[in-house]
Enzyme design. Structure first.
Site, short mmCIF file in Angstrom:
data_model
loop_
_atom_site.label_atom_id
_atom_site.label_comp_id
_atom_site.label_asym_id
_atom_site.label_seq_id
_atom_site.Cartn_x
_atom_site.Cartn_y
_atom_site.Cartn_z
N ASP A 71 40.80 72.77 52.82
CA ASP A 71 41.59 72.19 51.81
C ASP A 71 42.74 71.25 52.11
OD1 ASP A 71 41.91 72.74 49.01
OD2 ASP A 71 44.16 73.34 49.52
N THR A 72 42.81 70.27 51.66
CA THR A 72 43.67 69.06 52.02
C THR A 72 44.64 68.65 50.94
OG1 THR A 72 42.08 68.43 53.36
CG2 THR A 72 43.67 66.56 52.97
N HIS A 182 43.69 63.81 60.23
CA HIS A 182 44.11 65.36 59.79
C HIS A 182 42.90 65.99 59.78
CE1 HIS A 182 43.20 62.85 56.55
NE2 HIS A 182 42.83 63.97 55.67
P1 IMP Z 1 40.85 69.28 48.37
O1 IMP Z 1 41.74 70.06 47.41
O2 IMP Z 1 40.85 69.57 49.54
O3 IMP Z 1 39.57 69.45 47.78
O4 IMP Z 1 41.34 67.94 48.39
C1 IMP Z 1 42.27 67.34 47.41
C2 IMP Z 1 42.31 65.89 47.11
O5 IMP Z 1 42.86 65.29 48.27
C3 IMP Z 1 40.84 65.09 47.12
O6 IMP Z 1 40.58 65.43 45.76
C4 IMP Z 1 41.38 63.75 47.63
O7 IMP Z 1 41.78 63.11 46.61
C5 IMP Z 1 42.44 64.12 48.37
N1 IMP Z 1 41.86 64.26 49.95
C6 IMP Z 1 41.35 64.96 50.44
N2 IMP Z 1 41.10 64.69 51.82
C7 IMP Z 1 41.33 63.55 51.99
C8 IMP Z 1 41.26 62.44 52.78
O8 IMP Z 1 40.69 62.77 54.01
N3 IMP Z 1 41.56 61.21 52.66
C9 IMP Z 1 42.13 60.84 51.45
N4 IMP Z 1 42.26 61.74 50.33
C10 IMP Z 1 42.01 62.88 50.66
#
Ligand code: IMP
Length: 202
Positions: A71-72, A182
């Site tokens: 989760d990012t 990250h």
């Molecule tokens: P999630 O909730 O972890 O799936 O990610 C949330 C949102 O963060 C994704 O829809 C992307 O828009 C953005 N995101 C996640 N990882 C990255 C990355 O490595 N680079 C740029 N945007 C990211």
């Protein structure tokens, strides 16, 4: 290291591509299996840790293990951490990568470069077949730009300037992003953990 199949609790093809490329870079031959289940609606926690756990747990509870999730979020301190845990749906229910970037660029109009400090944070949650659970975290610091740069269009990458290289993540080849991002930092800890605890995978 003997490498079995490992489920990735994600439906995001950019993440899968980065996972695969990361493991290749370190000559680890995991067979990463993308999530056979839909997961988006699970991201309703209040922290990355909570959301990562929910996604990994959902697969693990249904017998898909070992499993890991990612989760990012992109956090802007000057906007009190927004978009943060709301990064994927920042511009609403039908948000796209592009609409999310546009909304963020609009919010930074007129804001000095120094105040546009931002960081990506990734939390990986790993659940072993035994149920043992571990978390790994990685952070990359930079600045949000008011224009897009680069061909790699994943999420906020084209507007995230990484000062040590003077380029946005969108301008970096994947193998370079996978050394400094990250996600790479969290994956690196995860891999070190697995190397030292090989038995946990079985
Ligand atoms: P999630 O909730 O972890 O799936 O990610 C949330 C949102 O963060 C994704 O829809 C992307 O828009 C953005 N995101 C996640 N990882 C990255 C990355 O490595 N680079 C740029 N945007 C990211």
């Amino acid at each position: 290291m003997k490498c079995p199949e490992i489920y990735a609790a994600t439906n995001n093809r950019n993440k899968i591509e980065e996972f695969r490329s990361f493991f290749e870079l370190f000559h680890i031959q995991f067979n990463i299996v993308p999530s056979p289940l839909k997961l988006e609606k699970l991201e309703d926690g209040t922290t990355l840790e909570e959301n990562a756990y929910k996604k990994a747990c959902f697969l693990s509870d249904k017998g898909y293990k070992p499993v890991f999730s990612d989760d990012t979020g992109l956090f802007l301190p000057f906007l009190d951490g927004i978009p943060g845990i709301f990064s994927s749906r920042f511009s609403g229910g039908s948000a796209t990568y592009e609409s999310n970037r546009s909304k963020l660029m609009d919010l930074t109009i007129g804001v000095s470069f120094e105040r546009r400090k931002a960081y990506f944070k990734t939390v990986i949650c790993f659940i072993a077949p035994s149920g043992e659970t571990h978390f790994f975290t990685g952070i990359a610091e930079g600045f949000v730009l008011s224009e897009e740069r680069g061909e790699y269009r994943f999420g906020y990458d084209p507007i995230f300037l990484y000062p040590p290289l003077g380029r946005t993540f969108g301008e970096l080849p994947l193998e370079t992003k996978n050394k400094i991002s990250h996600r790479a930092k969290a994956l690196s800890q995860f891999v070190q953990f697995l190397i030292h605890n090989e038995g946990i995978l079985f």
